[in-house]
Design a protein around this motif. Structure first.
Motif, short mmCIF file in Angstrom:
data_model
loop_
_atom_site.label_atom_id
_atom_site.label_comp_id
_atom_site.label_asym_id
_atom_site.label_seq_id
_atom_site.Cartn_x
_atom_site.Cartn_y
_atom_site.Cartn_z
N UNK A 25 0.66 -0.72 -0.07
CA UNK A 25 0.51 -0.38 -0.13
C UNK A 25 0.62 0.97 -0.12
N UNK A 26 2.24 1.42 0.52
CA UNK A 26 3.13 2.70 0.07
C UNK A 26 4.43 2.66 -0.02
N UNK A 27 5.27 3.46 -0.26
CA UNK A 27 6.13 2.64 -1.37
C UNK A 27 6.94 4.61 -0.68
N UNK A 28 8.33 4.18 -0.76
CA UNK A 28 9.28 5.02 -0.04
C UNK A 28 10.08 5.15 -0.08
N UNK A 29 10.95 6.06 -1.23
CA UNK A 29 12.53 6.02 -1.64
C UNK A 29 13.04 6.87 -1.76
N UNK A 30 13.81 7.89 -2.23
CA UNK A 30 15.18 8.70 -1.79
C UNK A 30 16.21 8.32 -3.10
N UNK A 31 16.76 9.70 -3.64
CA UNK A 31 17.50 9.91 -4.39
C UNK A 31 19.06 10.67 -3.44
N UNK A 32 20.12 9.78 -3.88
CA UNK A 32 21.50 10.23 -3.37
C UNK A 32 22.00 9.98 -4.72
N UNK A 84 -7.89 6.11 -12.32
CA UNK A 84 -8.22 6.78 -11.10
C UNK A 84 -7.73 7.66 -10.63
N UNK A 85 -6.41 7.76 -11.42
CA UNK A 85 -5.57 9.25 -10.68
C UNK A 85 -6.56 10.52 -11.31
N UNK A 86 -6.58 9.72 -12.87
CA UNK A 86 -8.25 11.55 -13.17
C UNK A 86 -8.76 11.14 -12.93
N UNK A 107 27.87 16.90 1.47
CA UNK A 107 28.20 16.16 0.96
C UNK A 107 27.45 15.03 0.14
N UNK A 108 28.15 13.80 -0.51
CA UNK A 108 27.30 12.62 -1.68
C UNK A 108 27.50 11.57 -0.49
N UNK A 109 27.22 10.69 -0.99
CA UNK A 109 25.85 9.48 -0.29
C UNK A 109 25.16 10.63 0.88
N UNK A 110 24.52 11.56 0.23
CA UNK A 110 23.42 11.41 1.26
C UNK A 110 21.98 11.66 0.45
N UNK A 111 20.72 11.84 1.89
CA UNK A 111 19.86 11.21 0.58
C UNK A 111 19.53 13.18 0.86
N UNK A 112 18.78 13.01 -0.71
CA UNK A 112 18.68 14.43 -1.27
C UNK A 112 17.23 15.17 -1.58
N UNK A 113 16.74 13.94 -1.94
CA UNK A 113 14.84 13.59 -2.06
C UNK A 113 14.96 12.72 -1.72
N UNK A 114 13.21 12.56 -0.60
CA UNK A 114 12.71 11.87 -0.68
C UNK A 114 10.97 11.80 -0.81
N UNK A 115 10.46 10.63 -2.20
CA UNK A 115 9.56 10.68 -2.29
C UNK A 115 8.49 9.09 -2.00
N UNK A 116 7.59 9.83 -1.94
CA UNK A 116 6.09 8.83 -0.82
C UNK A 116 5.08 8.64 -1.67
N UNK A 117 4.19 7.91 -1.22
CA UNK A 117 3.04 7.86 -2.12
C UNK A 117 2.47 8.14 -1.28
N UNK A 118 1.15 8.43 -1.46
CA UNK A 118 0.07 9.46 -0.16
C UNK A 118 -1.40 8.77 -0.46
N UNK A 119 -1.26 7.64 -1.50
CA UNK A 119 -2.87 7.20 -1.65
C UNK A 119 -2.47 6.18 -1.68
N UNK A 120 -2.54 4.45 -1.01
CA UNK A 120 -2.75 3.54 -1.97
C UNK A 120 -3.01 2.45 -2.55
N UNK A 121 -3.93 3.32 -3.27
CA UNK A 121 -4.91 2.89 -4.06
C UNK A 121 -3.72 2.88 -5.34
#
Length: 459
Positions: A25-32, A84-86, A107-121
């Motif tokens: 129902x949910x994903x959490x990701x990051x960019x580094x 559904x999104x539409x 510094x490198x090796x750090x999370x610069x951005x995080x992205x997570x879902x807000x709708x389990x569907x």
């Protein structure tokens, strides 16, 4: 061709909604940045992607087009999910994006951005957007390269110039527009360079910075000759081409640049600029910037400096270095980090201040780099399955450098003020978090001006 966000992805992602565990129902990701050419990154450019792409509502025609495309392309497609999104979300993307403030030097090796879902569907949307979001590597890498070049130039100005900070903004000029793969690359890369400098001939990059970062005028340029405007006069009238430049543009307080290697650079510098035209230059009140455009940069620039010194003279500044009278030099050919440093080092050894020299950089600034220059990656670090939050990561035995972070992440500063990525024990960000919510459920939540970004990067 009309832009379709649903199709702005890697083809294989169309099938990924069928590949996650049942009950997800949910994903959490990051960019580094996982390392690479530089030890730090200058974070910049996400605002452009959010405003230009992610804040556009998805429309049903996009879903229909994607359905037909993927059917012919040989892949399944989540028609119901996108519809559904539409239908239920008004076309607005149900994700939350948090990021470090633009202009931050992290510094490198750090999370610069995080992205997570807000709708389990439609939890799968997080990784579907990876292709688009990870393109932030490009403005970050250009801004980072430009920032490190600025540090090198500053080092030599600090040693040899009376007022280094008043000069540095115009010491590296962007010549890169013709050397990139597209007008959008020129816009994004040219804009990224302007985090650190205020001189550019990449007009579209200046326009991008003005528009997307709320700047009245992000950069400036001067009248300058190219080879066509010199050789059009013919070799026998080379001096007339230069005289025309002075007549058109040389005014008190003005600056103009003239490419001078169309034929015999040494004759042009010594006998034309330093002979026939010397009085006109001196009386004009302008500064004439001589541009050699071939040869080995450090050797050519040092010889030009010596000839100009012999012809026009110089003064000695407070740090004991020569400052040419009436003229300067810009090196715009063959410039990269190494040759730039070599030119400045050679000039200082000859007793000339770095104030005498500016640089133009093209492909090396905007094009000769890629995602692996700073080893950018976006990875999922937490999933929610059947109501349980589970930390996940990759750890390939064949490349330990690709081991990813696990859990819900945040970026903070430690007791020494250094950035560090931490794993959260709950779902809420820390009060001391350096990450700011910049996008949520289809809306841009936080915007930066270019002045904000420049101030942060300059600090």
């Amino acid at each position: 061709m009309q832009y379709n966000l649903v199709l702005d992805t890697d083809s294989y992602k169309a099938s990924h909604y069928l590949q996650y565990p049942p009950g997800t129902t949910s994903l959490f990701a990051y960019i580094e940045s996982r390392g690479g050419r530089y030890p730090n990154t200058v974070f910049f450019g996400l605002q452009y992607l959010l405003k230009e792409y992610l804040s556009r509502p998805v429309e049903q025609w996009m879903v229909e087009e994607a359905k037909d495309f993927f059917a012919a392309h040989g892949l399944p497609f989540n028609y119901e999910g996108w519809s559904y999104i539409v239908r239920e979300r008004g076309g607005k993307l149900p994700v939350r994006i948090r990021a470090v403030s633009e202009g931050s030097v992290v510094p490198v090796h750090n999370a610069l951005v995080t992205i997570e879902s807000t709708d389990p569907a439609v939890f799968w949307l997080v990784t579907y957007l990876e292709t688009l979001l990870l393109r932030v590597w490009y403005p970050i890498t250009v801004a980072t390269r430009s920032w490190y070049l600025k540090q090198t130039i500053r080092e030599y100005l600090d040693k040899s110039a009376d007022e280094p900070e008043s000069e540095i903004a115009f010491k590296l000029h962007d010549f890169g527009s013709r050397g990139v793969s597209s007008s959008e690359s020129a816009g994004i890369g040219g804009m990224a360079h302007l985090v650190n400098f205020q001189g550019s001939d990449t007009a579209i990059g200046v326009r991008y910075a003005n528009h997307y970062y709320h700047q009245p005028m992000a950069a400036f340029s001067i009248p300058a000759a190219e080879h066509s405007t010199i050789i059009a006069w013919g070799r026998e009238r080379e001096v007339d081409a230069y005289r025309n430049m002075l007549g058109r543009f040389a005014r008190p307080g003005a600056t103009l640049a003239v490419v001078s290697d169309s034929y015999d650079l040494w004759n042009a510098v010594r006998n034309l600029w330093g002979g026939d035209l010397r009085s006109q230059i001196e009386q004009s009140g302008a500064t004439v910037v001589i541009r050699p455009d071939s040869g080995i940069p450090a050797i050519v620039v040092s010889r030009v400096l010596n000839i100009l010194d012999n012809q026009f003279g110089s003064t000695i500044n407070s740090k004991g270095y020569k400052l040419l009278n009436h003229v300067r030099v810009i090196q715009g050919d063959g410039v990269d980090h190494d040759t730039l440093a070599e030119v400045l080092e050679t000039a200082l050894k000859l007793g000339f201040s770095a104030s005498n020299i500016a640089f133009g950089m093209g492909g090396q600034l905007l094009q000769v780099l890629n995602r692996d220059t700073l080893k950018f990656a976006m990875k999922v670090s937490e999933v929610e399955v059947d109501g349980r939050s589970l930390p996940v990561f990759k750890d390939p035995i064949t490349d330990p450098g690709k081991r990813s972070k696990q859990g819900r992440l945040d970026l903070v500063r430690d007791a020494n003020g250094e950035y560090t990525t931490v794993r959260l024990t709950g779902s809420e960000p820390l009060p001391t978090s350096e990450l700011v919510t910049v996008f949520e459920d289809g809306e841009v939540c936080r915007e930066y001006t270019l002045n904000d970004v420049r101030s942060r990067a300059g600090a």
